[in-house]
Enzyme design. Structure first.
Site, short mmCIF file in Angstrom:
data_model
loop_
_atom_site.label_atom_id
_atom_site.label_comp_id
_atom_site.label_asym_id
_atom_site.label_seq_id
_atom_site.Cartn_x
_atom_site.Cartn_y
_atom_site.Cartn_z
N ASP A 201 13.46 45.11 45.18
CA ASP A 201 12.55 44.05 44.74
C ASP A 201 11.71 44.53 43.55
O ASP A 201 11.21 45.66 43.55
CB ASP A 201 11.63 43.70 45.92
CG ASP A 201 10.78 42.47 45.67
OD1 ASP A 201 11.35 41.38 45.58
OD2 ASP A 201 9.54 42.62 45.58
N GLU A 275 16.57 44.08 41.20
CA GLU A 275 16.00 42.83 40.73
C GLU A 275 15.15 43.19 39.52
O GLU A 275 14.06 43.73 39.66
CB GLU A 275 15.13 42.18 41.80
CG GLU A 275 14.70 40.78 41.38
CD GLU A 275 13.29 40.35 41.79
OE1 GLU A 275 13.02 39.15 41.73
OE2 GLU A 275 12.47 41.21 42.13
C1 NOJ Z 1 10.74 38.99 44.15
C2 NOJ Z 1 11.11 38.34 45.44
O1 NOJ Z 1 12.41 37.87 45.37
C3 NOJ Z 1 10.10 37.26 45.67
O2 NOJ Z 1 10.46 36.41 46.73
C4 NOJ Z 1 8.76 37.89 45.89
O3 NOJ Z 1 7.77 36.89 46.00
C5 NOJ Z 1 8.38 38.82 44.74
N1 NOJ Z 1 9.47 39.63 44.30
C6 NOJ Z 1 7.26 39.74 45.13
O4 NOJ Z 1 7.72 40.68 46.05
#
Ligand code: NOJ
Length: 535
Positions: A201, A275
């Site tokens: 993440d 990500e």
């Molecule tokens: C990306 C995640 O996919 C999302 O759902 C989240 O709110 C943010 N990062 C913060 O962790």
């Protein structure tokens, strides 16, 4: 010859645990609910599942606010349930990818609670970004949270802490070796429990620079980072080059270390996908250099219009950029952070695009429910849970629509998802979109997905690169068709509202809807549909 690692062209099914299947009637999906539906997942033809967070969490941001990264939140079950899920998945030949959240913890994590009580100047506070207020009492800098509002929250003794997201998600300080050690412990913990990989993440956000320096245009930057705010693309791109907390060089050092940790498990082929929303696009490939991570998400298809030039550019760019580091692209049409593809571009178009993308080299991510052709659910303001809704005082509706639970069976909402009241409402209008219904209907989206993934596995995985077909004049905006060949397969998509002639090589093996007819010695591809021809 050594075979390619399992993840290289894997199809990965993203499960949002709270919305998949509720086994105990409390209205929220859980781990046992996933385990009991693994046959359904296996029969889809995917290679792995990615589980969004199921860790101990006050759930202020759908579990991306982690209070204990090495335990399970009671709403989802316990560690035994994870082990059972992994064992059952592995029995079926499915790998399991966990979601790791290294940019921040929940404010309920014991480290943050310790930091609050230990006070200013303490070792405990050095695990986060705590600073004194400016002399005029304002926060240490002017950054705006990605969820809206200031990036800083003040604690009782007057210090502020940094949070790129919700105030309940304090950012960790990756300058601190304790943070490194703790995450390595967490990675090992889950690998030792059996997981096969990680989705990382906010992988691009861990390292910040100039935490005490203002940004010259914080509101402009905040708008540029929001895909739902319209902005001139040159202006947006210029602003995106100035993000002081994303894509700093230091993040790569972290992933180099993690790669060594993953590789130390040898044959288990532990993988990780980043990500990383970065700009310019070439920067994404740095995350997948040979000594870093294995995949990086390509988010372009989450926002791309259903238009031949846009799609050609997105696909071509992703393939060619990845090739510079000998990586393959990833493809995703939906996830838990974006409107579902059906709501964004239309149902027929979503099927056409999925079929077109399934033929491409690389790894494909499918967000649970996408295979059913689900649109976004209708959520009333009083039912909303997404912190972006609250932090922007309702200006931004947030991501709840994409997170509405799945309809499984029966004629009445909530369609077998739960014996209780689902945490977000499932509309009665989804009656024809249940798994049960779609399994019984050979023309359903579900059948298309299953057949496409089966043929992909048989004829396309490992088939090398694509050749764009010249007959389609790709690259000019008005083109009706996009087509490529790969191995023995020819894949064509008609983006227009009229049937289009296409000179197909081979036999029609599948289509996304409508009837492909013979015409003038060619094939007539129905409007807004795709087809596969096998030589
Ligand atoms: C990306 C995640 O996919 C999302 O759902 C989240 O709110 C943010 N990062 C913060 O962790």
């Amino acid at each position: 010859m050594k075979s390619a690692p399992w993840w290289r062209e894997a199809t990965i099914y993203q499960i949002y645990p709270r919305s998949f299947f509720d086994s105990n009637g409390d209205g929220e999906g859980d781990l046992a609910g996933i385990t009991s539906h693994l046959d359904y997942v296996k029969n889809l033809g995917v290679d792995a599942i990615w589980l969004s967070p199921f860790y101990t969490s006050p759930n202020k941001d759908g579990g991306y606010d982690v209070a204990n990264p090495r335990d399970v939140d009671p709403r989802f079950g316990n560690l035994d349930d994870v082990q059972e899920l992994i064992a059952q998945a592995h029995n079926r030949g499915l790998r399991v990818i966990a979601d790791i959240v290294p940019n921040h913890f929940s404010d309920q994590h014991e480290w943050f609670q310790d930091a609050l009580s230990a006070g200013r100047g303490s070792k405990e506070r050095e695990r986060f970004h705590f600073y004194d207020a400016n002399p005029d009492g304002t926060p240490p800098n002017n950054w705006i949270s990605l969820f809206g509002g200031p990036s800083w929250t003040q604690v009782e003794d007057g210090q502020f802490y940094l949070h790129l997201f919700d105030s309940s998600q304090p950012d960790l300080n990756w300058e601190n070796p304790e943070v490194h050690a703790d995450f390595e412990k967490t990675l090992r913990f889950w690998i030792d429990l059996g997981v096969d990989g990680f989705r990382i993440d906010v992988a691009h956000g861990l390292v910040k620079e100039d935490v005490l320096k203002d940004h010259p245009d914080p509101q402009g930057l905040s708008n540029a980072l929001r895909l739902d705010v319209a902005m001139d693309s040159d202006k947006r791109n210029a602003l995106l080059l100035t993000v002081p907390y994303f894509d700093r060089q230091g993040v790569h050092e972290i992933y180099r270390k993690w790669r060594k940790l993953f590789d130390s498990y040898g044959d288990r082929q532990i993988m990780a996908v980043a990500e990383a929303w970065v700009h310019p696009p070439i920067n994404a490939t740095r995350y997948v250099r040979a000594d870093e991570l294995h995949q990086v998400f390509n988010f372009d298809l989450l926002t791309a219009e259903f238009d031949s030039k846009t799609l050609f550019d997105v696909i071509e760019r992703s393939i060619s950029l990845n090739a510079t580091v000998d990586a393959l692209p990833t493809w995703a049409l939906s996830n838990h952070d974006s409107p579902r593809v059906v709501s964004r571009i239309g149902g027929q178009e979503a099927r056409a695009l999925a079929l077109f993308v399934f033929g491409l080299p690389g790894s494909t991510y499918v967000f649970a429910g996408q295979e059913l052709g689900l649109p976004d659910g209708q959520v009333q303001d009083w039912q909303r849970q997404d912190p972006t809704f609250f932090r922007t005082h309702g200006q931004i509706k947030g991501r709840d629509g994409a997170r509405v639970p799945l309809p499984w069976s029966g004629k009445t909402a909530p369609f077998g998802f739960s014996a209780g009241e689902p945490w977000l409402p499932i509309s009665q209008s989804w009656e024809n979109l249940t798994v049960e219904n779609e399994l019984a209907d050979p023309k359903s989206s579900l059948h298309m997905y299953r057949k496409a993934l089966e043929l992909r596995e048989k004829f396309l995985v490992g088939a090398g690169g694509i050749t764009w077909l010249e007959s389609t004049h790709h690259g000019s905006r008005r083109d009706a068709l996009l087509a490529y060949s790969r191995g023995d397969m020819t894949v064509v998509m008609n983006l227009s509202d009229l049937p289009q002639e296409f000179e197909a090589v081979g036999t029609l093996v599948m289509d996304s809807g409508g009837t492909v007819e013979a015409h003038n010695g060619k094939k007539l591809i129905p409007p807004r549909s795709s087809a596969w021809f096998l030589a």
